[in-house]
Write a protein that holds these residues in place. Structure first.
Motif, PDB file in Angstrom:
ATOM      1  N   PRO A 426       0.827  -1.208   0.000  1.00 46.46           N
ATOM      2  CA  PRO A 426       0.000   0.000   0.000  1.00 46.46           C
ATOM      3  C   PRO A 426       0.863   1.260   0.000  1.00 46.46           C
ATOM      4  O   PRO A 426       1.937   1.291   0.604  1.00 46.46           O
ATOM      5  CB  PRO A 426      -0.799  -0.125   1.301  1.00 46.46           C
ATOM      6  N   ARG A 427       0.378   2.299  -0.673  1.00 42.59           N
ATOM      7  CA  ARG A 427       1.116   3.559  -0.676  1.00 42.59           C
ATOM      8  C   ARG A 427       0.224   4.650  -1.251  1.00 42.59           C
ATOM      9  O   ARG A 427      -0.819   4.370  -1.854  1.00 42.59           O
ATOM     10  CB  ARG A 427       2.400   3.459  -1.494  1.00 42.59           C
ATOM     11  N   LYS A 428       0.645   5.890  -1.079  1.00 44.07           N
ATOM     12  CA  LYS A 428      -0.052   7.024  -1.677  1.00 44.07           C
ATOM     13  C   LYS A 428       0.947   7.802  -2.501  1.00 44.07           C
ATOM     14  O   LYS A 428       2.042   8.136  -2.026  1.00 44.07           O
ATOM     15  CB  LYS A 428      -0.684   7.915  -0.609  1.00 44.07           C
ATOM     16  N   GLU A 429       0.548   8.089  -3.732  1.00 48.15           N
ATOM     17  CA  GLU A 429       1.469   8.748  -4.655  1.00 48.15           C
ATOM     18  C   GLU A 429       0.683   9.638  -5.608  1.00 48.15           C
ATOM     19  O   GLU A 429      -0.261   9.189  -6.263  1.00 48.15           O
ATOM     20  CB  GLU A 429       2.248   7.688  -5.446  1.00 48.15           C
ATOM     21  N   GLY A 430       1.044  10.918  -5.656  1.00 48.09           N
ATOM     22  CA  GLY A 430       0.404  11.844  -6.585  1.00 48.09           C
ATOM     23  C   GLY A 430      -1.090  11.981  -6.380  1.00 48.09           C
ATOM     24  O   GLY A 430      -1.843  12.158  -7.339  1.00 48.09           O
ATOM     25  N   GLY A 431      -1.538  11.869  -5.131  1.00 44.43           N
ATOM     26  CA  GLY A 431      -2.962  12.007  -4.827  1.00 44.43           C
ATOM     27  C   GLY A 431      -3.756  10.721  -4.935  1.00 44.43           C
ATOM     28  O   GLY A 431      -4.935  10.680  -4.579  1.00 44.43           O
ATOM     29  N   VAL A 432      -3.130   9.639  -5.421  1.00 43.61           N
ATOM     30  CA  VAL A 432      -3.807   8.352  -5.580  1.00 43.61           C
ATOM     31  C   VAL A 432      -3.339   7.382  -4.490  1.00 43.61           C
ATOM     32  O   VAL A 432      -2.134   7.243  -4.247  1.00 43.61           O
ATOM     33  CB  VAL A 432      -3.537   7.730  -6.973  1.00 43.61           C
ATOM     34  N   THR A 433      -4.286   6.711  -3.849  1.00 46.25           N
ATOM     35  CA  THR A 433      -3.961   5.686  -2.865  1.00 46.25           C
ATOM     36  C   THR A 433      -3.982   4.325  -3.548  1.00 46.25           C
ATOM     37  O   THR A 433      -4.995   3.926  -4.130  1.00 46.25           O
ATOM     38  CB  THR A 433      -4.965   5.697  -1.701  1.00 46.25           C
ATOM     39  N   TYR A 434      -2.854   3.616  -3.503  1.00 45.18           N
ATOM     40  CA  TYR A 434      -2.711   2.304  -4.144  1.00 45.18           C
ATOM     41  C   TYR A 434      -2.914   1.236  -3.067  1.00 45.18           C
ATOM     42  O   TYR A 434      -2.168   1.192  -2.076  1.00 45.18           O
ATOM     43  CB  TYR A 434      -1.338   2.156  -4.784  1.00 45.18           C
ATOM     44  N   LEU A 435      -3.912   0.370  -3.284  1.00 39.88           N
ATOM     45  CA  LEU A 435      -4.241  -0.646  -2.283  1.00 39.88           C
ATOM     46  C   LEU A 435      -4.467  -2.004  -2.941  1.00 39.88           C
ATOM     47  O   LEU A 435      -4.927  -2.083  -4.094  1.00 39.88           O
ATOM     48  CB  LEU A 435      -5.520  -0.254  -1.528  1.00 39.88           C
ATOM     49  N   HIS A 436      -4.150  -3.053  -2.175  1.00 34.17           N
ATOM     50  CA  HIS A 436      -4.608  -4.380  -2.599  1.00 34.17           C
ATOM     51  C   HIS A 436      -6.129  -4.347  -2.630  1.00 34.17           C
ATOM     52  O   HIS A 436      -6.771  -3.706  -1.793  1.00 34.17           O
ATOM     53  CB  HIS A 436      -4.116  -5.449  -1.625  1.00 34.17           C
ATOM     54  N   TRP A 437      -6.727  -5.051  -3.565  1.00 36.24           N
ATOM     55  CA  TRP A 437      -8.168  -4.899  -3.794  1.00 36.24           C
ATOM     56  C   TRP A 437      -9.000  -5.205  -2.552  1.00 36.24           C
ATOM     57  O   TRP A 437     -10.040  -4.565  -2.335  1.00 36.24           O
ATOM     58  CB  TRP A 437      -8.617  -5.762  -4.971  1.00 36.24           C
ATOM     59  N   GLN A 438      -8.580  -6.158  -1.724  1.00 36.88           N
ATOM     60  CA  GLN A 438      -9.346  -6.456  -0.517  1.00 36.88           C
ATOM     61  C   GLN A 438      -9.343  -5.265   0.441  1.00 36.88           C
ATOM     62  O   GLN A 438     -10.389  -4.885   0.975  1.00 36.88           O
ATOM     63  CB  GLN A 438      -8.796  -7.695   0.186  1.00 36.88           C
ATOM     64  N   ASN A 439      -8.191  -4.671   0.637  1.00 35.69           N
ATOM     65  CA  ASN A 439      -8.105  -3.487   1.495  1.00 35.69           C
ATOM     66  C   ASN A 439      -8.843  -2.313   0.868  1.00 35.69           C
ATOM     67  O   ASN A 439      -9.428  -1.482   1.575  1.00 35.69           O
ATOM     68  CB  ASN A 439      -6.642  -3.114   1.731  1.00 35.69           C
ATOM     69  N   GLY A 440      -8.823  -2.251  -0.455  1.00 35.77           N
ATOM     70  CA  GLY A 440      -9.512  -1.174  -1.146  1.00 35.77           C
ATOM     71  C   GLY A 440     -11.017  -1.252  -0.978  1.00 35.77           C
ATOM     72  O   GLY A 440     -11.684  -0.236  -0.728  1.00 35.77           O
ATOM     73  N   ILE A 441     -11.576  -2.453  -1.102  1.00 32.82           N
ATOM     74  CA  ILE A 441     -13.021  -2.614  -0.903  1.00 32.82           C
ATOM     75  C   ILE A 441     -13.390  -2.283   0.542  1.00 32.82           C
ATOM     76  O   ILE A 441     -14.414  -1.642   0.806  1.00 32.82           O
ATOM     77  CB  ILE A 441     -13.470  -4.037  -1.295  1.00 32.82           C
ATOM     78  N   GLU A 442     -12.557  -2.698   1.467  1.00 32.82           N
ATOM     79  CA  GLU A 442     -12.792  -2.348   2.870  1.00 32.82           C
ATOM     80  C   GLU A 442     -12.799  -0.830   3.045  1.00 32.82           C
ATOM     81  O   GLU A 442     -13.628  -0.281   3.770  1.00 32.82           O
ATOM     82  CB  GLU A 442     -11.710  -2.981   3.751  1.00 32.82           C
ATOM     83  N   GLN A 443     -11.888  -0.148   2.363  1.00 33.60           N
ATOM     84  CA  GLN A 443     -11.807   1.310   2.438  1.00 33.60           C
ATOM     85  C   GLN A 443     -13.046   1.967   1.864  1.00 33.60           C
ATOM     86  O   GLN A 443     -13.555   2.957   2.405  1.00 33.60           O
ATOM     87  CB  GLN A 443     -10.560   1.795   1.684  1.00 33.60           C
ATOM     88  N   ILE A 444     -13.585   1.403   0.785  1.00 28.92           N
ATOM     89  CA  ILE A 444     -14.785   1.967   0.156  1.00 28.92           C
ATOM     90  C   ILE A 444     -15.960   1.970   1.125  1.00 28.92           C
ATOM     91  O   ILE A 444     -16.739   2.927   1.186  1.00 28.92           O
ATOM     92  CB  ILE A 444     -15.140   1.155  -1.115  1.00 28.92           C
ATOM     93  N   PHE A 445     -16.074   0.923   1.916  1.00 26.08           N
ATOM     94  CA  PHE A 445     -17.228   0.770   2.802  1.00 26.08           C
ATOM     95  C   PHE A 445     -16.911   1.183   4.240  1.00 26.08           C
ATOM     96  O   PHE A 445     -17.744   0.985   5.135  1.00 26.08           O
ATOM     97  CB  PHE A 445     -17.749  -0.652   2.767  1.00 26.08           C
ATOM     98  N   LYS A 446     -15.758   1.793   4.437  1.00 23.31           N
ATOM     99  CA  LYS A 446     -15.405   2.277   5.765  1.00 23.31           C
ATOM    100  C   LYS A 446     -16.188   3.538   6.068  1.00 23.31           C
ATOM    101  O   LYS A 446     -16.313   4.439   5.239  1.00 23.31           O
ATOM    102  CB  LYS A 446     -13.901   2.575   5.808  1.00 23.31           C
ATOM    103  N   ASN A 447     -16.757   3.632   7.262  1.00 24.96           N
ATOM    104  CA  ASN A 447     -17.545   4.795   7.644  1.00 24.96           C
ATOM    105  C   ASN A 447     -16.666   6.044   7.772  1.00 24.96           C
ATOM    106  O   ASN A 447     -15.555   5.972   8.239  1.00 24.96           O
ATOM    107  CB  ASN A 447     -18.258   4.544   8.985  1.00 24.96           C
TER     108      ASN A 447
END
Length: 447
Positions: A426-447
């Protein structure tokens, strides 16, 4: 004619003391969502010879859907997504009466005289609190009887009614109980529900229908999915008189599956099948109405770019899609175009399913300009904030993968930009957060 309690008759052969033990453990599992019942079943089965009802419970994956036990409900879903099995687990057999409209005799008698249902309900013992009617769309007129029964006996029963389409019921003149029932949808298994049994390669190849995970041999999985397609055409489309001619619809299914995840082009498919575009549009509506697929609308924005506004269409399951376009024998190889499209299909369906199950009320879109720049998925939250998402199947995501995302997201003033991939770092670069898809889906539904 008779329905059945929500279990097999063998349960009555348990001695009273054994039944109390089973009932007590089952109560804990159902009401407190504790895994104790599932863990003890192998031992109880050896000791007490528990019947197949409990073995079904043991082998079933825990579903994300949370269906209320304290209100009448509709549970809609495509064929074989696990509706009946879910209900058998969710409701106590001692207090649930089950009417299966797949039983030809029961369907025939209730079709001829829907008022028979009232007589059945009036004669039920007082211990019954829930009535499940499976495949309610086969006899839509039963809803009038149920509606009247609820009005006169509001606290007597909670009704749980399953089917494949709310619109099919409405087309039959049903009113869906005029707001006296919640509406739920069930979909194929998610990666969360599969847990340790989840494998990304298996899911991309065969999808998430529960029946697939009872099969060990890949050839059997192929046969299962091919049979699924044939049964859908026969049971959901032809037998329900949704189309006048079957052959054009068969051809449409193959072409629609080949165009899965693409912007719908009614005219192109119309020319290929030699039928009018309005019929093609109606065919797509049938797929959506029977919950075999869904559309992703184009994001409507005022940014100064030439945008494509037609929707995309996605089948609800990769395995079904591959069966319909006869590619089950074609291996999906990482780093190929086909694998990338399958991975994008998978991610979008998972977000779609979880949005329904978690009742987050997100609106899902895509965005594409006429010069080809695209955002794969845009999530609009109830507060109007946006998440702009790029989906890549790579295990080594770079800024090259997100050029279009950054440019278009900036125009949208979207500050939450995600790149979901199989990259574990995982990392953040140029305004974009790069995540493994499982962590990304979790992030989408995080309150």
């Amino acid at each position: 004619m008779r329905g059945t309690p929500c279990t097999s008759s063998k349960i009555t052969k348990l001695e009273k003391g054994q039944g109390i033990i089973v009932y007590f453990i089952w109560k804990i599992q159902v009401f407190f969502q504790m895994p104790i019942f599932l863990e003890l079943i192998p031992y109880l089965s050896d000791i007490y010879g528990l019947n197949s009802f409990f073995i079904v419970l043991y082998s079933m994956y825990k579903r994300t859907l949370k269906l209320s036990r304290n209100y009448s409900s509709f549970l809609f879903g495509a064929r074989s997504t696990g509706k009946t099995t879910y209900l058998q687990k969710h409701f106590l057999p001692e207090t649930t009466y089950f009417i299966d409209l797949l039983d030809v005799e029961i369907e025939d008698r209730l079709s001829q005289k829907p008022s028979l249902l009232k007589g059945i309900l009036d004669k039920l013992d007082s211990n019954y609190t829930h009535v499940i009617i499976d495949e309610i769309q086969k006899v839509p007129r039963l809803l009038d009887v149920i509606h009247q029964y609820i009005q006169k006996n509001e606290k007597r029963f909670f009704f749980i009614l399953t089917g494949s389409s709310a619109k099919k019921l409405k087309a039959g003149g049903a009113d869906l109980l005029a707001g006296r029932a919640f509406l739920y949808n069930m979909f194929p298994l998610t990666y969360l529900e599969l847990g340790e049994d989840f494998n990304i390669s298996t899911y991309l190849h065969y999808g998430g229908l529960p029946g697939i995970y009872n099969l060990k041999d890949n050839s059997d999985k192929d046969r299962y999915l091919k049979s699924y397609g044939l049964m859908y055409i026969k049971e959901e489309v032809w037998n329900e008189h949704l189309v006048r001619k079957l052959n054009p619809f068969r051809s449409f299914l193959e072409l629609a599956s080949m165009a899965n995840g693409e912007i719908i082009n009614y005219k192109k498919i119309s020319n290929q099948i030699k039928i009018d575009a309005k019929t093609i549009q109606r065919y797509y509506e049938i797929l959506v109405d029977t919950l075999l697929g869904f559309t992703l609308n184009a994001f409507n924005t005022s940014i100064r770019k030439q945008l494509i506004l037609s929707p995309k269409f996605f089948f609800i399951d990769p395995g079904i899609k591959r069966a319909l376009n006869n590619t089950l024998k074609v291996q999906l190889i990482p780093k190929t175009y086909a694998y990338g499209k399958a991975f994008e299909h998978y991610i979008i369906t998972q977000v779609f399913f979880l949005n329904h199950y978690l009742e987050t009320d997100y609106k899902l879109y895509y965005l594409k300009t006429k010069d080809g720049a695209e955002i794969d998925l845009i999530v609009e939250k109830p507060d109007s904030s946006l998440i702009c998402i790029e989906i890549k199947s790579t295990d080594n995501s770079t800024s090259v993968n997100t050029t279009n995302l950054k440019n278009l997201a900036e125009d949208l003033q979207c500050r939450n930009q995600l790149c979901l991939s199989q990259d574990l770092i995982p990392r953040k670069e140029g305004g974009v957060t790069y995540l493994h898809w499982q962590n990304g889906i979790e992030q989408i539904f995080k309150n």
